[in-house]
Design a protein around this motif. Structure first.
Motif, mmCIF file in Angstrom:
data_model
loop_
_atom_site.group_PDB
_atom_site.id
_atom_site.type_symbol
_atom_site.label_atom_id
_atom_site.label_comp_id
_atom_site.label_asym_id
_atom_site.label_seq_id
_atom_site.Cartn_x
_atom_site.Cartn_y
_atom_site.Cartn_z
ATOM 1 N N PHE A 48 0.815 -1.200 0.000
ATOM 2 C CA PHE A 48 0.000 0.000 0.000
ATOM 3 C C PHE A 48 0.859 1.266 0.000
ATOM 4 O O PHE A 48 0.392 2.325 -0.410
ATOM 5 N N HIS A 279 -10.932 2.501 6.936
ATOM 6 C CA HIS A 279 -10.502 1.678 5.804
ATOM 7 C C HIS A 279 -9.017 1.932 5.558
ATOM 8 O O HIS A 279 -8.603 2.291 4.469
ATOM 9 N N THR A 282 -6.699 1.300 2.278
ATOM 10 C CA THR A 282 -7.445 0.843 1.114
ATOM 11 C C THR A 282 -8.313 1.922 0.487
ATOM 12 O O THR A 282 -8.591 1.864 -0.704
#
Length: 342
Positions: A48, A279, A282
């Motif tokens: 990420f 979240h 994401t």
């Protein structure tokens, strides 16, 4: 050491300021995604946060300036490992010159090499310590790390005797036994630091996926026993910052609370992602490379997180989320523990 009346006054000031400006007051900034450790239980999935995409130093300094102008009062700098950032001293000096309160979260390996930046520009030093022996080296993937932490802590104490230092322990299979917990708090007491104990953070950047924590997570019963013991150790006078509120909630099971954390804290990743904490990793609110700080502050998702949507969430088990939420709900018991910080 801050006394209780001073802690209550700080709490009143911060809560009052938040009500006045209507947006978060404290940056939680991952300075870099690079890290010299290899912690198997690390929840921050590198897919990420590409280390090559981190914000350039001028953008980081602008972020801090914009935040200060907007009324922010502090920044917690972490990573990755913030001390591997090439411009660490330049960044923290800038934060300090702006008048931001500075907290550094580090694995501790490079502290002694960076003392000339840490001593004048970091207000509170938070070091990850998971075991009172060289087993910590194995848990964090750095040979010689434990001895370096002990040496660095003594070096900081020699140059800045009153600087607050926290050892932050992540509870896992390898350290929840009574003997290890006792030795950890004895080490903290010997070195003149305070301790924070957290469960593994399962809410992290792996939404909808296996976080890979099964190999490290203690059973629910083991975790309950650990927090029960920590409560007894705190009551006996050992240097544990966790409030009785947090210890009791973790002993009873996953904590249930109305989350007020997003009202006060704005998390930003190394690549400039402004984090939607429900979240994490994401669904970012946006990115500072393409939107201004002023636009971030006006984003409807940020308002939603500070409202009923955010308050409905209680996935996080960390002391920070639980305690700030409980204080906002009128439970002032955690403030007594905050007053212990030294």
């Amino acid at each position: 050491m801050m006394n209780l009346s001073a802690a209550l006054e700080v709490t009143r000031h911060v809560v009052g300021a938040r009500l006045g400006v209507g947006h978060p007051l404290y940056l939680v900034h991952a300075l870099t995604a690079r890290c010299n450790a290899r912690c198997g239980f690390c929840a921050w999935n590198p897919e990420f946060y590409d280390a090559k995409q981190q914000l350039p130093t001028p953008s980081i300094k602008q972020l801090y300036s914009d935040a200060r102008k907007a009324g922010f009062v502090g920044v917690s700098i972490w990573g990755g490992e913030p001390l591997v950032h090439a411009d660490f001293e330049e960044v923290v000096r800038h934060a300090k010159e702006l008048g931001l309160a500075t907290n550094l979260v580090t694995n501790g390996f490079l502290i002694e090499k960076k003392l000339d930046a840490i001593i004048p520009y970091i207000d509170r030093l938070s070091i990850s310590v998971d075991h009172p022996s060289s087993l910590h080296d194995e848990m964090r993937g750095i040979k010689g790390l434990f001895e370096r932490i002990v040496s660095a802590t003594r070096a900081v104490r020699a140059r800045a005797p009153r600087k607050p230092i926290l050892f932050i322990c992540t509870l896992q299979k390898a350290n929840v036994d009574p003997a290890t917990l006792r030795k950890l708090v004895e080490l903290m007491d010997e070195l003149g630091v305070m301790g924070v104990f957290n469960a593994l953070r399962e809410e992290a950047a792996t939404e909808g996926a296996d976080a890979g924590l099964a190999a490290y997570s203690p059973t629910r019963a083991q975790l309950a026993d650990a927090f029960t013991q920590l409560r007894a150790l705190k009551q006996a006078g050992w240097p544990i910052v966790n409030s009785y509120t947090h210890l009791d909630m973790m002993q009873a099971g996953p904590p249930v609370y109305r989350c007020h954390w997003p009202k006060f804290m704005l998390p930003i990743e190394a690549n400039g992602d402004v984090v939607d904490c429900m979240h994490w990793g994401t669904r970012p609110i946006g990115n500072l490379k393409t939107m201004s700080f002023e636009q971030v502050m006006k984003h409807p998702r940020l308002r939603a997180l500070a409202g009923k949507q955010g308050e409905a969430c209680h996935k996080c088990v960390s002391i920070h989320r639980v305690e700030i939420s409980e204080v906002c709900a009128g439970n002032l018991e955690p403030v007594r523990s905050w007053a212990m910080l030294r």
